[in-house]
Design an enzyme around this catalytic site. Structure first.
Site, PDB file in Angstrom:
ATOM      1  N   ARG A 279     -16.104 -18.424  16.343  1.00  0.00           N
ATOM      2  CA  ARG A 279     -15.976 -19.521  17.309  1.00  0.00           C
ATOM      3  C   ARG A 279     -16.016 -18.922  18.710  1.00  0.00           C
ATOM      4  O   ARG A 279     -16.909 -18.190  19.058  1.00  0.00           O
ATOM      5  CB  ARG A 279     -14.673 -20.291  17.069  1.00  0.00           C
TER       6      ARG A 279
ATOM      7  N   HIS B 183     -14.982 -24.779   8.662  1.00  0.00           N
ATOM      8  CA  HIS B 183     -15.235 -23.924   7.486  1.00  0.00           C
ATOM      9  C   HIS B 183     -16.404 -24.455   6.659  1.00  0.00           C
ATOM     10  O   HIS B 183     -17.242 -23.690   6.194  1.00  0.00           O
ATOM     11  CB  HIS B 183     -13.993 -23.882   6.579  1.00  0.00           C
TER      12      HIS B 183
ATOM     13  N   LYS C  35       1.963 -15.343   6.454  1.00  0.00           N
ATOM     14  CA  LYS C  35       1.493 -16.388   7.371  1.00  0.00           C
ATOM     15  C   LYS C  35       2.240 -17.708   7.215  1.00  0.00           C
ATOM     16  O   LYS C  35       1.985 -18.638   7.963  1.00  0.00           O
ATOM     17  CB  LYS C  35      -0.006 -16.612   7.163  1.00  0.00           C
TER      18      LYS C  35
ATOM     19  N   SER D 106      -7.562 -24.503  11.638  1.00  0.00           N
ATOM     20  CA  SER D 106      -6.549 -25.024  10.707  1.00  0.00           C
ATOM     21  C   SER D 106      -5.210 -25.187  11.411  1.00  0.00           C
ATOM     22  O   SER D 106      -4.505 -26.178  11.207  1.00  0.00           O
ATOM     23  CB  SER D 106      -6.370 -24.077   9.517  1.00  0.00           C
TER      24      SER D 106
HETATM   25  P1  ADP Z   1      -8.130 -16.183   8.609  1.00  0.00           P
HETATM   26  O1  ADP Z   1      -6.648 -16.272   8.493  1.00  0.00           O
HETATM   27  O2  ADP Z   1      -8.743 -15.141   7.707  1.00  0.00           O
HETATM   28  O3  ADP Z   1      -8.671 -16.105  10.003  1.00  0.00           O
HETATM   29  P2  ADP Z   1      -9.139 -18.902   8.562  1.00  0.00           P
HETATM   30  O4  ADP Z   1      -9.094 -19.850   7.421  1.00  0.00           O
HETATM   31  O5  ADP Z   1      -8.429 -19.264   9.800  1.00  0.00           O
HETATM   32  O6  ADP Z   1      -8.631 -17.549   7.948  1.00  0.00           O
HETATM   33  O7  ADP Z   1     -10.657 -18.595   8.948  1.00  0.00           O
HETATM   34  C1  ADP Z   1     -11.559 -18.057   8.008  1.00  0.00           C
HETATM   35  C2  ADP Z   1     -12.882 -17.762   8.708  1.00  0.00           C
HETATM   36  O8  ADP Z   1     -13.492 -18.976   9.115  1.00  0.00           O
HETATM   37  C3  ADP Z   1     -12.764 -16.908   9.973  1.00  0.00           C
HETATM   38  O9  ADP Z   1     -13.909 -16.073  10.071  1.00  0.00           O
HETATM   39  C4  ADP Z   1     -12.772 -17.923  11.072  1.00  0.00           C
HETATM   40  O10 ADP Z   1     -13.241 -17.379  12.280  1.00  0.00           O
HETATM   41  C5  ADP Z   1     -13.746 -18.936  10.498  1.00  0.00           C
HETATM   42  N1  ADP Z   1     -13.539 -20.268  11.079  1.00  0.00           N
HETATM   43  C6  ADP Z   1     -12.392 -20.976  11.160  1.00  0.00           C
HETATM   44  N2  ADP Z   1     -12.582 -22.164  11.775  1.00  0.00           N
HETATM   45  C7  ADP Z   1     -13.904 -22.211  12.100  1.00  0.00           C
HETATM   46  C8  ADP Z   1     -14.740 -23.159  12.786  1.00  0.00           C
HETATM   47  N3  ADP Z   1     -14.239 -24.278  13.305  1.00  0.00           N
HETATM   48  N4  ADP Z   1     -16.051 -22.868  12.922  1.00  0.00           N
HETATM   49  C9  ADP Z   1     -16.537 -21.711  12.436  1.00  0.00           C
HETATM   50  N5  ADP Z   1     -15.816 -20.764  11.812  1.00  0.00           N
HETATM   51  C10 ADP Z   1     -14.521 -21.000  11.641  1.00  0.00           C
END
Ligand code: ADP
Length: 163
Positions: free
Chosen positions: A94, A17, A41, A132
């Site tokens: 990703r 992130h 969630k 996460s």
């Molecule tokens: P959500 O529940 O909305 O998917 P996340 O916190 O899992 O929330 O992810 C938020 C955003 O960040 C999403 O667009 C996800 O694809 C992106 N994201 C999560 N991890 C990574 C990473 N390692 N590299 C790039 N983008 C990421």
């Protein structure tokens, strides 16, 4: 001013992130990190904890605080964007697995409000497999995930799951 909303669960914020945040700040003057309030969630961290970790992470990164706002939202993302005066949604991409889900959401959001555009930044190769969920699972099992999350997150994870 160009403002983008970067929405997510951020449960917790990871180095994946933060790398999207850093890249996003090259393209946008201000980024609103918007934590989704989503009890379905079953998050590990409360919304307040998740927001605090984002603030601590951007401080750790030395980002000018005027360029990052940390907030939470509930309801339709496009309504939140309108409320904040932002017309760009920022998301990270990703592996291929992200693509279909992200495409569906981007199309739905465009349908709901054609004035809000979704943009994507590719994950850098060091963070391609960082999520996460995996971090939480590994930490719960006693795995060392310190290199994958900001410092304050590592400490809070340890306190939360005893990793
Ligand atoms: P959500 O529940 O909305 O998917 P996340 O916190 O899992 O929330 O992810 C938020 C955003 O960040 C999403 O667009 C996800 O694809 C992106 N994201 C999560 N991890 C990574 C990473 N390692 N590299 C790039 N983008 C990421």
């Amino acid at each position: 001013m160009s403002i983008a909303v970067y929405p997510g669960s951020f449960d917790p914020i990871t180095n994946g992130h933060t790398s999207i945040l850093r890249s996003g700040l090259v393209a946008f003057e201000k980024i609103i990190m918007a934590v989704l309030v989503n009890p379905r969630k079953n998050p590990l961290f409360t919304v307040e904890e998740r927001m605090a970790m984002i603030r601590e992470a951007s401080e750790e990164m030395g980002i000018d605080p005027s360029r990052v706002e940390v907030d939470s939202f509930d309801g339709l993302l496009v309504d939140y964007c309108r409320h904040k005066g932002a017309n760009v949604i920022l998301r990270g991409l990703r592996a291929v697995a992200d693509f279909e889900y992200e495409l569906q959401m981007a199309n739905m959001n465009r349908h709901l409000n054609p004035n809000v555009e979704t943009t994507f930044i590719m994950a850098d190769d060091a963070h391609f497999y960082v999520s996460s969920n995996l971090i939480k699972e590994a930490a719960k099992l006693g795995g060392d995930v310190d290199a994958l999350v900001p410092k304050s997150v590592a400490a809070r994870l340890r306190a939360k799951v005893g990793a």
